[in-house]
Design a protein around this motif. Structure first.
Motif, mmCIF file in Angstrom:
data_model
loop_
_atom_site.group_PDB
_atom_site.id
_atom_site.type_symbol
_atom_site.label_atom_id
_atom_site.label_comp_id
_atom_site.label_asym_id
_atom_site.label_seq_id
_atom_site.Cartn_x
_atom_site.Cartn_y
_atom_site.Cartn_z
ATOM 1 N N ALA A 1 0.836 -1.201 0.000
ATOM 2 C CA ALA A 1 0.000 0.000 0.000
ATOM 3 C C ALA A 1 0.870 1.251 0.000
ATOM 4 N N ARG A 2 1.976 1.214 0.718
ATOM 5 C CA ARG A 2 2.890 2.356 0.761
ATOM 6 C C ARG A 2 3.481 2.634 -0.624
ATOM 7 N N MET A 3 3.875 1.590 -1.339
ATOM 8 C CA MET A 3 4.435 1.753 -2.683
ATOM 9 C C MET A 3 3.392 2.317 -3.658
ATOM 10 N N VAL A 4 2.160 1.845 -3.564
ATOM 11 C CA VAL A 4 1.085 2.362 -4.423
ATOM 12 C C VAL A 4 0.840 3.833 -4.092
ATOM 13 N N TYR A 5 0.813 4.163 -2.806
ATOM 14 C CA TYR A 5 0.594 5.551 -2.386
ATOM 15 C C TYR A 5 1.704 6.465 -2.901
ATOM 16 N N LEU A 6 2.960 6.060 -2.724
ATOM 17 C CA LEU A 6 4.089 6.879 -3.176
ATOM 18 C C LEU A 6 4.093 7.044 -4.692
ATOM 19 N N SER A 7 3.752 5.985 -5.401
ATOM 20 C CA SER A 7 3.685 6.055 -6.860
ATOM 21 C C SER A 7 2.617 7.052 -7.301
ATOM 22 N N LEU A 8 1.454 6.994 -6.693
ATOM 23 C CA LEU A 8 0.374 7.918 -7.017
ATOM 24 C C LEU A 8 0.764 9.357 -6.671
ATOM 25 N N TYR A 9 1.441 9.535 -5.539
ATOM 26 C CA TYR A 9 1.896 10.854 -5.116
ATOM 27 C C TYR A 9 2.862 11.456 -6.140
ATOM 28 N N ARG A 10 3.816 10.652 -6.608
ATOM 29 C CA ARG A 10 4.782 11.140 -7.604
ATOM 30 C C ARG A 10 4.103 11.407 -8.946
ATOM 31 N N MET A 11 3.108 10.614 -9.313
ATOM 32 C CA MET A 11 2.374 10.862 -10.548
ATOM 33 C C MET A 11 1.651 12.210 -10.485
ATOM 34 N N HIS A 12 1.084 12.529 -9.331
ATOM 35 C CA HIS A 12 0.420 13.819 -9.159
ATOM 36 C C HIS A 12 1.429 14.962 -9.229
ATOM 37 N N GLN A 13 2.588 14.785 -8.586
ATOM 38 C CA GLN A 13 3.622 15.811 -8.666
ATOM 39 C C GLN A 13 4.044 16.042 -10.110
ATOM 40 N N ARG A 14 4.225 14.972 -10.855
ATOM 41 C CA ARG A 14 4.639 15.089 -12.255
ATOM 42 C C ARG A 14 3.575 15.802 -13.088
ATOM 43 N N ALA A 15 2.309 15.515 -12.828
ATOM 44 C CA ALA A 15 1.222 16.171 -13.574
ATOM 45 C C ALA A 15 1.202 17.670 -13.296
ATOM 46 N N ILE A 16 1.552 18.065 -12.074
ATOM 47 C CA ILE A 16 1.504 19.485 -11.698
ATOM 48 C C ILE A 16 2.787 20.210 -12.072
ATOM 49 N N HIS A 17 3.939 19.625 -11.756
ATOM 50 C CA HIS A 17 5.226 20.316 -11.904
ATOM 51 C C HIS A 17 6.013 19.935 -13.152
ATOM 52 N N GLY A 18 5.683 18.804 -13.767
ATOM 53 C CA GLY A 18 6.460 18.319 -14.895
ATOM 54 C C GLY A 18 7.518 17.324 -14.440
ATOM 55 N N THR A 19 8.074 16.606 -15.403
ATOM 56 C CA THR A 19 9.020 15.535 -15.095
ATOM 57 C C THR A 19 10.313 16.048 -14.478
ATOM 58 N N PHE A 20 10.914 17.074 -15.066
ATOM 59 C CA PHE A 20 12.201 17.557 -14.581
ATOM 60 C C PHE A 20 12.111 18.067 -13.143
ATOM 61 N N THR A 21 11.107 18.898 -12.868
ATOM 62 C CA THR A 21 10.959 19.446 -11.514
ATOM 63 C C THR A 21 10.666 18.341 -10.508
ATOM 64 N N THR A 22 9.869 17.351 -10.900
ATOM 65 C CA THR A 22 9.574 16.233 -9.996
ATOM 66 C C THR A 22 10.843 15.455 -9.684
ATOM 67 N N MET A 23 11.709 15.283 -10.681
ATOM 68 C CA MET A 23 12.987 14.606 -10.440
ATOM 69 C C MET A 23 13.842 15.407 -9.453
ATOM 70 N N LEU A 24 13.847 16.727 -9.580
ATOM 71 C CA LEU A 24 14.584 17.566 -8.632
ATOM 72 C C LEU A 24 13.990 17.463 -7.224
ATOM 73 N N ILE A 25 12.681 17.425 -7.136
ATOM 74 C CA ILE A 25 12.020 17.264 -5.835
ATOM 75 C C ILE A 25 12.424 15.928 -5.213
ATOM 76 N N MET A 26 12.437 14.864 -6.019
ATOM 77 C CA MET A 26 12.823 13.550 -5.512
ATOM 78 C C MET A 26 14.279 13.543 -5.044
#
Length: 100
Positions: free
Chosen positions: A59-84
């Motif tokens: 459940a934690r892995m599914v949650y984190l994956s969904l969280y990163r997908m939302h970040q990518r939709a809002i900020h874009g791939t490059f910014t999400t990679m920097l956030i990570m």
């Protein structure tokens, strides 16, 4: 994500005098993260009939994956990679206990 896309399209349709596109809600389940201690959820959808209850690591892995997908939709791939990257650096350098 789909609701936002349809809503944006409907705003443009309103502006141009065109008909709206209907939105139909589909419940795909829910996830609850209780910080680093626990994550639980139930998933519904096309994978199997009915509801699947998940908890713990999966459940934690599914949650984190969904969280990163939302970040990518809002900020874009490059910014999400920097956030990570920033999250990894923070996790490696923070103190486990407060020293004051």
């Amino acid at each position: 994500h789909q609701m936002a896309t349809i809503a944006a399209g409907n705003l443009l349709a309103e502006r141009n005098g065109k008909p709206y596109r209907p939105f139909v809600y589909r419940d795909l389940g829910s996830l609850v993260s209780l910080s680093k201690f626990s994550t639980v959820g139930n998933l519904m959808g096309n994978l199997m009939r009915g509801t699947v209850f998940i908890e713990g690591w999966m459940a934690r892995m599914v949650y984190l994956s969904l969280y990163r997908m939302h970040q990518r939709a809002i900020h874009g791939t490059f910014t999400t990679m920097l956030i990570m990257l920033g999250d990894r650096i923070h996790r490696a350098t923070r103190a486990e206990i407060k020293l004051h």
